[in-house]
Design an enzyme around this catalytic site. Sequence first.
Site, PDB file in Angstrom:
ATOM      1  N   ASN A  39      41.499 -15.071 -21.698  1.00 15.12           N
ATOM      2  CA  ASN A  39      40.703 -16.271 -21.469  1.00 15.12           C
ATOM      3  C   ASN A  39      40.469 -16.417 -19.962  1.00 15.12           C
ATOM      4  O   ASN A  39      41.419 -16.375 -19.187  1.00 15.12           O
ATOM      5  CB  ASN A  39      41.436 -17.479 -22.050  1.00 15.12           C
ATOM      6  CG  ASN A  39      40.595 -18.722 -22.023  1.00 15.12           C
ATOM      7  OD1 ASN A  39      40.205 -19.177 -20.955  1.00 15.12           O
ATOM      8  ND2 ASN A  39      40.317 -19.278 -23.187  1.00 15.12           N
ATOM      9  N   HIS A  50      36.224 -16.907 -23.580  1.00 12.59           N
ATOM     10  CA  HIS A  50      37.489 -16.932 -24.308  1.00 12.59           C
ATOM     11  C   HIS A  50      38.020 -15.503 -24.310  1.00 12.59           C
ATOM     12  O   HIS A  50      37.296 -14.546 -23.981  1.00 12.59           O
ATOM     13  CB  HIS A  50      37.260 -17.408 -25.739  1.00 12.59           C
ATOM     14  CG  HIS A  50      36.930 -18.867 -25.829  1.00 12.59           C
ATOM     15  ND1 HIS A  50      36.833 -19.529 -27.026  1.00 12.59           N
ATOM     16  CD2 HIS A  50      36.682 -19.796 -24.877  1.00 12.59           C
ATOM     17  CE1 HIS A  50      36.542 -20.792 -26.829  1.00 12.59           C
ATOM     18  NE2 HIS A  50      36.438 -20.983 -25.518  1.00 12.59           N
ATOM     19  N   GLU A  52      38.667 -13.342 -26.634  1.00 15.84           N
ATOM     20  CA  GLU A  52      37.963 -12.391 -27.490  1.00 15.84           C
ATOM     21  C   GLU A  52      36.606 -12.023 -26.903  1.00 15.84           C
ATOM     22  O   GLU A  52      36.185 -10.862 -26.954  1.00 15.84           O
ATOM     23  CB  GLU A  52      37.781 -12.988 -28.896  1.00 15.84           C
ATOM     24  CG  GLU A  52      39.073 -13.327 -29.594  1.00 15.84           C
ATOM     25  CD  GLU A  52      39.606 -14.735 -29.289  1.00 15.84           C
ATOM     26  OE1 GLU A  52      40.513 -15.177 -30.005  1.00 15.84           O
ATOM     27  OE2 GLU A  52      39.110 -15.390 -28.343  1.00 15.84           O
ATOM     28  N   SER A  77      44.482 -17.758 -33.007  1.00 18.87           N
ATOM     29  CA  SER A  77      43.418 -17.761 -34.003  1.00 18.87           C
ATOM     30  C   SER A  77      42.063 -17.970 -33.321  1.00 18.87           C
ATOM     31  O   SER A  77      41.875 -18.938 -32.593  1.00 18.87           O
ATOM     32  CB  SER A  77      43.678 -18.879 -35.014  1.00 18.87           C
ATOM     33  OG  SER A  77      42.712 -18.886 -36.029  1.00 18.87           O
ATOM     34  N   CYS A  79      38.397 -19.074 -32.315  1.00 16.13           N
ATOM     35  CA  CYS A  79      37.596 -20.278 -32.542  1.00 16.13           C
ATOM     36  C   CYS A  79      36.296 -19.918 -33.264  1.00 16.13           C
ATOM     37  O   CYS A  79      36.032 -18.755 -33.570  1.00 16.13           O
ATOM     38  CB  CYS A  79      37.291 -20.951 -31.208  1.00 16.13           C
ATOM     39  SG  CYS A  79      36.080 -20.033 -30.217  1.00 16.13           S
ATOM     40  N   CYS A  82      34.195 -17.258 -31.221  1.00  8.35           N
ATOM     41  CA  CYS A  82      34.748 -15.911 -31.252  1.00  8.35           C
ATOM     42  C   CYS A  82      34.710 -15.332 -32.666  1.00  8.35           C
ATOM     43  O   CYS A  82      34.462 -14.143 -32.848  1.00  8.35           O
ATOM     44  CB  CYS A  82      36.159 -15.928 -30.682  1.00  8.35           C
ATOM     45  SG  CYS A  82      36.180 -16.458 -28.935  1.00  8.35           S
ATOM     46  N   ASP A 142      38.738 -27.894 -23.718  1.00  6.68           N
ATOM     47  CA  ASP A 142      37.927 -26.932 -24.468  1.00  6.68           C
ATOM     48  C   ASP A 142      38.031 -27.189 -25.969  1.00  6.68           C
ATOM     49  O   ASP A 142      37.341 -28.044 -26.503  1.00  6.68           O
ATOM     50  CB  ASP A 142      38.369 -25.510 -24.106  1.00  6.68           C
ATOM     51  CG  ASP A 142      37.472 -24.424 -24.677  1.00  6.68           C
ATOM     52  OD1 ASP A 142      36.322 -24.703 -25.041  1.00  6.68           O
ATOM     53  OD2 ASP A 142      37.931 -23.280 -24.754  1.00  6.68           O
TER      54      ASP A 142
END
Length: 145
Positions: A39, A50, A52, A77, A79, A82, A142
């Site tokens: 991130n 982010h 990912e 996990s 979002c 992503c 965020d």
Amino acid sequence: MDIFLEAAIAEARKGMAAGGIPIGSVLVIDGQIVGRGHNQRVQKGSAVLHAEMDCLENAGRIKASDYRRATLYSTLSPCDMCSGAVLLYGIPKVVIGENRTFRGPEDYVRSRGVEVVVIDSQECYEIMETFIVCNPNLWNEDIGV
């Protein structure tokens, strides 16, 4: 522990050491890491980097046929954004370190044919939980709230 999740955790720690949110990700194709990221919202003042997304960006241009053999690892996990990238590129498997501090649209991603594996790593949980407790404003800025 899975070596690829360990690599994602190393990315999360790298981000945290740079003053960012401790979430890390790696993209694996045929048993090789082809992209790494963490991130970088804070470090780069970005709304979209982010872990990912940073990982996919760092992997560079990849053929659609390669994405269809890929696994995306993330310490947290993914979002909606992503998860959307996973669906867009046809990545068939996502391995999640933990989803207790935040849970993205895992059921929806599964309904679209993606294999979602939640490891429930205590290390991933502790990294994120400690960060959230110590940095509630940054977390809530965020997707935390």
